[in-house]
Scaffold this active site. Sequence first.
Site, PDB file in Angstrom:
ATOM      1  N   HIS A 183       0.828  -1.207   0.000  1.00 24.48           N
ATOM      2  CA  HIS A 183       0.000   0.000   0.000  1.00 24.48           C
ATOM      3  C   HIS A 183       0.861   1.255   0.000  1.00 24.48           C
ATOM      4  CE1 HIS A 183       0.331   0.967   4.398  1.00 24.48           C
ATOM      5  NE2 HIS A 183       0.393  -0.343   4.552  1.00 24.48           N
ATOM      6  N   ASP A 220       5.971   2.346   6.633  1.00 25.07           N
ATOM      7  CA  ASP A 220       4.777   1.520   6.452  1.00 25.07           C
ATOM      8  C   ASP A 220       3.827   2.284   5.518  1.00 25.07           C
ATOM      9  OD1 ASP A 220       2.601  -0.167   6.655  1.00 25.07           O
ATOM     10  OD2 ASP A 220       2.164   0.308   8.741  1.00 25.07           O
ATOM     11  N   GLU A 237      -5.014   1.772   2.753  1.00 26.25           N
ATOM     12  CA  GLU A 237      -4.922   0.599   3.630  1.00 26.25           C
ATOM     13  C   GLU A 237      -5.058   0.988   5.088  1.00 26.25           C
ATOM     14  OE1 GLU A 237      -2.864  -2.462   6.174  1.00 26.25           O
ATOM     15  OE2 GLU A 237      -2.467  -0.323   5.931  1.00 26.25           O
ATOM     16  N   GLU A 238      -4.492   2.128   5.451  1.00 25.15           N
ATOM     17  CA  GLU A 238      -4.444   2.523   6.855  1.00 25.15           C
ATOM     18  C   GLU A 238      -5.809   2.911   7.419  1.00 25.15           C
ATOM     19  OE1 GLU A 238      -2.028   1.982   8.663  1.00 25.15           O
ATOM     20  OE2 GLU A 238      -0.194   1.996   7.459  1.00 25.15           O
ATOM     21  N   HIS A 278       4.671   3.711  12.304  1.00 19.82           N
ATOM     22  CA  HIS A 278       3.597   4.670  12.598  1.00 19.82           C
ATOM     23  C   HIS A 278       4.084   5.813  13.489  1.00 19.82           C
ATOM     24  CE1 HIS A 278      -0.219   2.179  11.460  1.00 19.82           C
ATOM     25  NE2 HIS A 278       0.780   1.964  10.624  1.00 19.82           N
TER      26      HIS A 278
END
Length: 360
Positions: free
Chosen positions: A71, A186, A219-220, A330
């Site tokens: 992603h 990420d 995605e998150e 994150h």
Amino acid sequence: MTEELITNIVEIQRKLTSLIGVSGREDLVRDFIYSAMKNFADKVWIDPMGNVLAEKNGSKENGLRIMLDAHMDEVGFMIRYIDEKGFLRFSPLGGIDKRLYPGSRVLIKTTDNKSVSGIIGMPPPHITSAAEREKSPDHFGLFIDIGAKNKDEVEILGIDIGSTGVLDYPFEYIPERGIMRGRGFDDRTGCNVLLQIAKLLSQQAQLENTIVFSFSTTEEVGARGTQAATHNLNPDIGFAIENTIAADVPGVPADKNPTSCGSGPAFTAADHGTIYDHRLLKLLQETAKELNIPWQYKLPTFGGTNAGVFHKMIGGIPAAGVSVPCRYIHSPLAQNLVADVQKTIEVLLVTISKPIELKY
């Protein structure tokens, strides 16, 4: 190939993580990836959800369609209110630990795709009570200070309700220790892995099976983009490539540490969204062993990936989860090892190059 690959990994990581691309606002990342993939794939396109999709055709008629998914979006925030003095209020996009907010540097993307820096502020401790100082404030009690004199100046800078931004620190590479640090790992690390594999495939003989690539959005905030991407690509099997939690740090017992940096790619048996296909898991393990590459399990059942959505789609898609361990994901400054990224690429490239038969 190894030195060239390492150089490419670092430079692509640097470029990808310099781009602001929170959920639903991935356009800068999308443009970069689309431009790169046109050099490597037989077909590249952008679907209505904003996913970058690509195909590398195989030689075998009716061969498998193998999907590699990563992603593009990163966690960040959206501006929800601008007061008359020019201070900004925000809401998170994706999971950010609220303890990271106070004092963090931020970058906000403007309407002309430039950026404005700021700092997340709160009332100073000197004028708050002891009880207030013991609390960890959430975003409702915080604000962003960009140094504007008033609301009009904020708007002139190109910031409005719905503008997005990130907690930001610059990319750093420490070659003597093979460490990369930066934000958005990420899942820009996963995107990097896919770009490297696409480049390597373009330099070798055609595979029997068709490899399809999904650089997905959102995605998150609920794995929304992968639903459209999977419908459009119609894969037979799928690999979710992630940058995952490494908690090999003080204070974390071994049974609560999902992965460790320096131990190679992490293969997942199960997470919150998926029980991964045991046949693909075995194939990954056997390939790593053949290549003499160390690997590790990502301990069940921490986290989740796009596979939690795509494995249930169409007629059912056998899925595997492959991750690069990363500390402090994150957060404004994550850390991983180039060697772990390199080994993930090498294992995946050989795995998808093999004849794969999944029969019950």
